[in-house]
Design an enzyme around this catalytic site. Structure first.
Site, PDB file in Angstrom:
ATOM      1  CD  GLU A  20     -33.269  49.237  34.456  1.00 23.97           C
ATOM      2  OE1 GLU A  20     -32.482  50.149  34.756  1.00 23.97           O
ATOM      3  OE2 GLU A  20     -33.129  48.510  33.466  1.00 23.97           O
ATOM      4  NE  ARG A  44     -27.933  50.844  25.442  1.00 23.18           N
ATOM      5  CZ  ARG A  44     -27.925  50.143  26.576  1.00 23.18           C
ATOM      6  NH1 ARG A  44     -28.666  49.066  26.695  1.00 23.18           N
ATOM      7  NH2 ARG A  44     -27.161  50.503  27.595  1.00 23.18           N
TER       8      ARG A  44
END
Length: 746
Positions: free
Chosen positions: A224, A610
């Site tokens: 990340e 998502r």
């Protein structure tokens, strides 16, 4: 380990171990798979596990990677890796090397609560006003400074900090920072941000120590990377300066945490920091349908600051994106309820559905709709609207205004905001009430509690008179008028609106949303000929505020409701993205900043990606804000998605025909979130709307500013007492007093 299990792009990223590498991992592209296979491959190539450092942002991510590696190599090797969060790994290094900075090996790590407690103590010792030097704001400022590697000695040299402190009348913030650091050092303690700052100081000012750790870590991997801040980036550079064996994985299109200090430039300019670095792009999305991936890709290409990529999916084309235009936020909530119920009937579990919104305050109307519609839900990584601190405080004031003998409400708000009535005084009140076998309110009103000095007695008397004043008005004023008065007179309004940090703004939005909800209640009840007093509101609100009844087990089949920020890293079959209006999503605060607007677009991209099977977008043409309806323009993000990805028909829109909405003008700016943000009381007309009464007939199609489109089923009465029974498309059947009804003929 079978390297052939990877696709071509993943395999290339895994096999690169002789140069710095940047792996851009699009949403759902198998980022964790690449990291775990790469570590396993390094071990196969002869790297020792204790020479590999893997940094993550969460303990969960570290555990998942370690477990996967254990299945690929061996549990023993996986256990010997230096793998964990930035803070846990750097804390481990500082246990070994902290003496070089003057810390004992057994130093304490202060959590957020410990840190805040010490900051409060320093502020009090300096005799500063906590309403100006708000401890949470000071804590955030100190954290920001440390994450930018700014020491107390250099704080005033940062113009941004200096100018902000002067504007907020906090000129002594630098001194608080200095004293706070001194007290931490005296206590042999570090806060979470010190773990970064001190690791950097250790390596920066002790080259021989930096060299030892460079020798220890032959390969460094970072997950990340788009979420790293300046301090983390600089530490990674120091650790990898010698071998340049570093692999960072992330997605610039999912950089959404600038408010926490994340710096997208770290990933955008990685190849400038590491000349000769190789770039790998994981562009195949394994999560979502082609429609979702292509639509999200079209959206994000509108950003200028990005690493170009062409994310694709080889799953089915899938369902088109559904777009619902609601007449109001009330109508929007009803549409969401209807579509959730429809998806559930079609075989989607409730927990397979996510409702994503930009701000926490948006949850209230949806929660209310779900409660009345018997749809189970949970607030993911957050608190249900009616359980938020500022909401409970306000509701306790309202309850006490109606019922002077509500002891739990009295106990909660007697000193909130602080008015010099401490816990000791409150304890004496309750002890005296039990001794005298009287309600606490009677003891408070009589002023008969012993062992209280004159100053305390005066403060109790003033509080009692204030509450009595609220109580007297509770039988005459409508609920909204009285709620505005209570918010102002109690000091709760000023208390909530005194901060400027992101969490303060969230609290302000929540309190305003509660007041707007009360205003909407008054309007609804006026139209339907029902009571509008505070007692009427509290009776209806009790359904929503019953926490135990609404509380759901984390494993229960419940709809997931959350902010888009909380949804990062999650996935669901069906995703609703709601409140897509200018000034809301994108946020009003991004209006004058191109960079902030691009982060809002990335946030919307994260929301869309998502979804596995279906994306449902909603927006309202008007929204109840600051005590009245305000017209809204649909979000520009809707228009940035090509029409080919939408349904051919827009359910809920005019005439059922779907067209991507045009943004004809900039939305009227919201009232600023300050004292002026609290609208004046509603002023309903006392005269019947004779034109409306005569025009509306049975069978007419009408529009209501909150309930949307409906058909008149029946008319009863005439003139002042005329009522219309209207069956609305999404809000059900309502009986409306025509003299108050916000209806227009369609």
């Amino acid at each position: 380990m079978n390297i052939e299990d990877l696709n071509d792009s993943q395999r290339e990223a895994v096999l690169c171990i002789d140069a710095p590498s940047l792996v851009i991992a699009g949403a759902g592209s198998g980022k964790t798979r690449v990291l775990t296979y790469k570590i396993a491959y390094l071990l196969e190539q002869g790297f020792q596990p204790w020479n590999i450092l893997a940094l993550t942002f969460t303990n969960k991510a570290a555990r998942e990677m370690r477990d996967r590696i254990a299945t690929l190599v061996s549990p023993e090797k996986a256990a010997s890796l230096w793998m964990g969060t930035f803070h846990s790994i750097f804390a481990r290094i500082l246990r070994i090397e902290g003496h070089r900075l003057g810390y004992d090996t057994n130093y304490t790590i202060y959590d957020t609560a410990d840190s805040l407690s010490l900051i409060k103590l320093v502020i009090r010792e300096m005799n500063l006003d906590e309403k100006v030097y708000k401890p949470t704001a000071i804590q955030n400022r100190i954290s920001n400074a440390k994450n930018r590697l700014v020491l107390p000695s250099g704080y005033l040299s940062v113009r941004e900090f200096r100018d902000s402190d002067n504007t907020l009348h906090r000129a002594l913030t630098s001194e608080i920072y200095n004293r706070y650091q001194e007290r931490c050092k005296q206590a042999n303690a570090m806060d979470f941000d010190d773990l970064l700052l001190n690791t950097w100081l250790l390596f920066k000012h002790n080259p021989e120590v930096a060299a030892q750790w460079q020798e220890r870590f032959h390969f460094v991997l970072v997950d990340e990377y788009q979420d790293t801040n300046f301090a983390q980036h600089q530490i990674i550079r120091l650790l990898t300066d010698k071998r340049q064996r570093v692999c960072v994985v992330g997605d610039d299109a999912q950089s959404i945490y600038s408010f926490r200090g994340a710096d997208i430039d770290n990933i955008l300019h990685f190849r400038e920091s590491y000349p000769g670095a190789r770039l790998f792009k994981l562009e195949r999305n394994y999560r979502s349908t082609q429609t979702i991936v292509n639509a999200a890709g079209s959206l994000i290409r509108n950003n200028r600051e990005q690493i170009a990529k062409q994310v694709f999916s080889e799953k089915e084309v899938g369902s088109p994106i559904a777009l619902f235009s609601a007449y109001s936020d009330t109508d929007e909530a009803n549409i969401i309820l209807r579509e959730v119920q429809r998806a559930h009937r079609a075989g989607i579990s409730y927990k397979g559905i996510a409702i994503l919104y930009r701000t926490n305050a948006q949850s209230r109307k949806i929660e209310d709709c779900f409660l009345y519609g018997h749809v189970p839900y949970r607030i993911y990584a957050g608190t249900s609207f009616y359980q938020r601190e500022e909401i409970k405080d306000m509701l306790c004031y309202l309850r006490l205004a109606v019922n002077l003998y509500d002891e739990e409400s009295l106990r909660r708000i007697i000193n909130k905001p602080a008015r010099g009535i401490g816990d000791t005084t409150v304890g004496k009140l309750f002890i005296e009430a039990r001794r005298a076998e009287k309600p606490v309110w009677d003891v408070l009103k009589a002023g008969t509690c012993p062992d209280l000095n004159a100053g305390t007695q005066t403060r109790l008397k003033n509080f009692c008179e204030m509450i009595e004043g609220f109580h007297q008005r509770s039988t005459t004023d409508d609920a909204h008028t009285l709620a505005l008065h209570i918010a102002a007179e109690s000091g709760l309004r000023d208390y909530v609106f005194s901060g400027h940090e992101p969490e303060d703004l969230s609290r302000q939005e929540n309190l305003q949303e509660l007041l707007d909800g009360i205003a909407s209640f008054v309007e609804d009840n006026q139209e339907q000929g029902r009571g509008t007093l505070l007692s009427d509101y509290l009776q209806e609100a009790s359904l929503s505020t019953d926490f135990e009844r609404n509380k759901a087990d984390k494993d229960a089949d419940c709809v997931n409701m959350m902010t888009v920020h909380s949804a990062k890293g999650l996935e669901f079959p069906v995703v609703f993205i709601v409140g897509l209006e200018e000034g809301l999503f994108p946020s009003e605060m991004s209006a004058d900043s191109p960079r902030a607007l691009e982060e809002e677009r990335r946030l919307f991209y994260v929301a869309m990606t998502r979804a596995e099977r279906q994306v449902i977008l909603t927006y309202a043409k008007s929204r109840f804000r600051n005590g009245k309806m305000e017209f809204s323009n649909p979000s520009r993000f809707i228009r940035e998605i090509p029409q080919q990805y939408f349904s051919s028909r827009q359910q809920g829109g005019e005439n059922g025909q779907r067209t991507v909405p045009r943004i004809e003008q900039r939305m009227k700016p919201l009232h600023s979130l300050n004292h002026g943000g609290f609208a004046s009381a509603l002023q309903p007309s006392s005269q019947p709307n004779t034109t409306m009464v005569s025009a509306i007939k049975e069978g007419c199609t009408v529009l209501h500013e909150r309930f949307g489109r409906g058909v008149v089923q029946a008319i009863e009465g005439t003139g002042f007492d005329a009522k219309a029974t209207v069956r609305f498309d999404n809000a059900g059947t309502k009986v409306l007093m025509l003299r108050f009804a916000k209806l227009t003929l369609q």
